[in-house]
Design a protein around this motif. Sequence first.
Motif, PDB file in Angstrom:
ATOM      1  N   THR A 117      -3.951   7.127  -7.291  1.00  0.00           N
ATOM      2  CA  THR A 117      -4.245   6.557  -5.515  1.00  0.00           C
ATOM      3  C   THR A 117      -2.256   6.690  -5.845  1.00  0.00           C
ATOM      4  OG1 THR A 117      -6.404   5.801  -5.402  1.00  0.00           O
ATOM      5  CG2 THR A 117      -5.305   5.866  -3.323  1.00  0.00           C
ATOM      6  N   THR A 152      -0.519   4.981  -3.268  1.00  0.00           N
ATOM      7  CA  THR A 152      -0.719   3.808  -2.269  1.00  0.00           C
ATOM      8  C   THR A 152       0.005   4.078  -1.372  1.00  0.00           C
ATOM      9  OG1 THR A 152       0.349   2.653  -3.932  1.00  0.00           O
ATOM     10  CG2 THR A 152      -1.988   2.832  -3.963  1.00  0.00           C
ATOM     11  N   GLY A 156      -2.834   7.784  -0.176  1.00  0.00           N
ATOM     12  CA  GLY A 156      -4.477   7.966   0.171  1.00  0.00           C
ATOM     13  C   GLY A 156      -4.724   9.374  -0.967  1.00  0.00           C
TER      14      GLY A 156
END
Length: 106
Positions: free
Chosen positions: A19, A21, A78
């Motif tokens: 992911t 970030t 995200g």
Amino acid sequence: MKINVYQKLPEPESGKEYTITKVESGKGQYGEYIRVTLEDNEHKQYSTALWIKDTVSAKSKAGSFAIVLGNDPQEWVGKHIKIISWTPKNRQIQAIDTSTTTKKGK
């Protein structure tokens, strides 16, 4: 004068999911870059620098991200990706659609 300090994190690895970030821009001795910070499923952090030029190869770090996620890095935070190939001149990532998947324990 400001001193920018960052912790050197390992590069992401082929075959793993992450992911995104954080996305930060900066300037180094080789020009402008975007530092992308990623986190794996075990919450370990990784980062990579994408060197920015007017035109980039589709198989470069910057090109592989832009092809899959678009050319606005601020919109990458995200997003979930999988690194397909992470060798020089052969970078490839894949976007992972998490809208239809659930995480363990939820």
